[in-house]
Write an enzyme that holds these catalytic residues in place. Structure first.
Site, mmCIF file in Angstrom:
data_model
loop_
_atom_site.group_PDB
_atom_site.id
_atom_site.type_symbol
_atom_site.label_atom_id
_atom_site.label_comp_id
_atom_site.label_asym_id
_atom_site.label_seq_id
_atom_site.Cartn_x
_atom_site.Cartn_y
_atom_site.Cartn_z
ATOM 1 N N GLY A 116 -7.178 5.457 -7.017
ATOM 2 C CA GLY A 116 -6.316 4.466 -7.139
ATOM 3 C C GLY A 116 -5.945 4.125 -5.585
ATOM 4 O O GLY A 116 -5.729 5.128 -5.014
ATOM 5 N N CYS A 117 -5.737 2.975 -5.013
ATOM 6 C CA CYS A 117 -4.796 2.516 -4.094
ATOM 7 C C CYS A 117 -3.669 3.225 -3.869
ATOM 8 O O CYS A 117 -3.081 3.646 -2.860
ATOM 9 C CB CYS A 117 -4.666 1.331 -3.364
ATOM 10 N N TYR A 118 -2.489 2.855 -4.391
ATOM 11 C CA TYR A 118 -1.173 3.883 -4.824
ATOM 12 C C TYR A 118 -1.260 4.853 -5.119
ATOM 13 O O TYR A 118 -0.559 5.896 -4.617
ATOM 14 C CB TYR A 118 -0.371 2.637 -5.604
ATOM 15 N N THR A 120 -3.335 7.402 -3.520
ATOM 16 C CA THR A 120 -3.911 7.818 -2.459
ATOM 17 C C THR A 120 -3.047 8.176 -1.740
ATOM 18 O O THR A 120 -2.625 9.368 -1.371
ATOM 19 C CB THR A 120 -5.265 7.185 -2.165
ATOM 20 N N GLY A 295 -7.743 2.776 0.551
ATOM 21 C CA GLY A 295 -6.857 2.944 -1.304
ATOM 22 C C GLY A 295 -8.205 2.348 -1.969
ATOM 23 O O GLY A 295 -7.922 1.953 -3.275
#
Length: 310
Positions: A116-118, A120, A295
């Site tokens: 996931g972006c967060y 990462t 992300g």
């Protein structure tokens, strides 16, 4: 040899970004379903099973359905961008810089779960400190983050950009995930090597792409002797020798007045900052990335490149 790539969900935000990154590549052949035929299950299954690598840009349940469609075909390799398999033990986690041997795990894997972006950003900050023994496993980690609205996909993009949308949003920033049960927390905990789930507070700003993830820490709650300098040197050593994740030199952060969430828009890199105040024992770790770059779509292409190099 040209590799056949099928993006299942290519007309969504992540899929479109992956497609644009591969548009000029001559080492891949893109398999595609016209948008009008995207609900044609038979055609979709045929495309999935004809690919060398299938990149899934789908909701969780649709990703599971796609994986089931190729379960008997060992020649198809998979990169899934949903949350469906990010903590599955038989899937490689697609954050190549997370650990020394992670890139090789991705290279040799049949199935890779794109982070996931967060997570990462959060894992990129936390895991090196856990591996070095500076951050206790039971530390009460908090993760505060803001993302561009493209992270919410086409629906949120329309709500932000279309004034005639029935649920048009005019706010400049909002906090969500208020039940404190965000779907990204399990991967932060497991891949961050934490014994307790972090307290995660995400928010969305009125900008299309970009992301800032922050992890504040108390030095006196970390391993004895931990300092701003030792945290920075640990992160620098962890990411040495590669250029996708970089740690900003400590001397450059001292006079820095702000960090711009949009600085890396359109790039597939991540920058890490260590801000510290030795006087009060406070440290703030900051990860800066494009939520659709490192992300999401950029990470998927990075993982695809590793798999094709096997």
């Amino acid at each position: 040899m040209t590799a056949k790539i099928f993006i299942d969900g290519e007309h969504g935000t992540t899929g479109l970004q992956i497609r644009s990154r591969l548009a000029e590549r001559r080492d891949v052949e893109m398999l595609s379903i016209p948008e009008a035929e995207r609900r044609n299950a038979a055609l979709r299954e045929d495309m999935l099973n004809s690919a060398d690598i299938a990149i899934l840009c789908l909701p969780d349940e649709a990703s599971k359905e796609a994986v089931a469609m190729v379960s008997g075909n060992n020649t198809v390799r998979i990169i899934d961008t949903s949350t469906a398999f990010r903590v599955a033990p038989d899937w490689a986690y697609g954050f190549a810089e997370m650990d020394r041997d992670q890139a090789e795990k991705i290279r040799s894997a049949r199935c890779v779960a794109n982070p996931g972006c967060y997570p990462t950003g959060a894992i990129g900050l936390i895991r090196p400190l856990r591996m070095a023994g500076l951050l206790p496993a039971d530390y009460p980690v908090t993760v505060n983050a803001v993302s561009g609205y493209t992270g919410g996909g086409k629906q949120l993009i329309a709500q932000m950009e279309d004034e005639n949308h029935p649920e048009h949003l005019t706010v400049n920033n909002y906090v969500y995930g208020l039940t404190l049960k965000h779907k990204h927390v399990p991967e932060m905990k497991i891949h961050g090597q934490l014994a307790r789930a972090p307290l995660f507070s995400p928010s969305v700003g009125r900008f299309a792409q970009g992301m800032i993830v922050q992890v504040p820490l108390y030095l006196d709650e970390m391993a004895e002797g931990t300092s701003v300098e030792s945290i920075h040197s640990t992160l620098t050593a962890h990411y040495a020798g590669q250029d996708i994740v970089t740690v900003v030199p400590l001397e450059e952060t001292v006079g820095l007045a702000r960090v711009d969430a949009e600085e890396l828009v359109g790039q597939d890199r991540m920058k890490i900052f260590v801000f510290g105040n030795a006087g009060n024992g406070h440290v703030n770790l900051v990860a800066l990335l494009d939520n659709l770059g490192k992300g999401a779509s950029g990470a998927a292409v990075q993982n695809m490149n590793l798999m094709l190099s096997a």
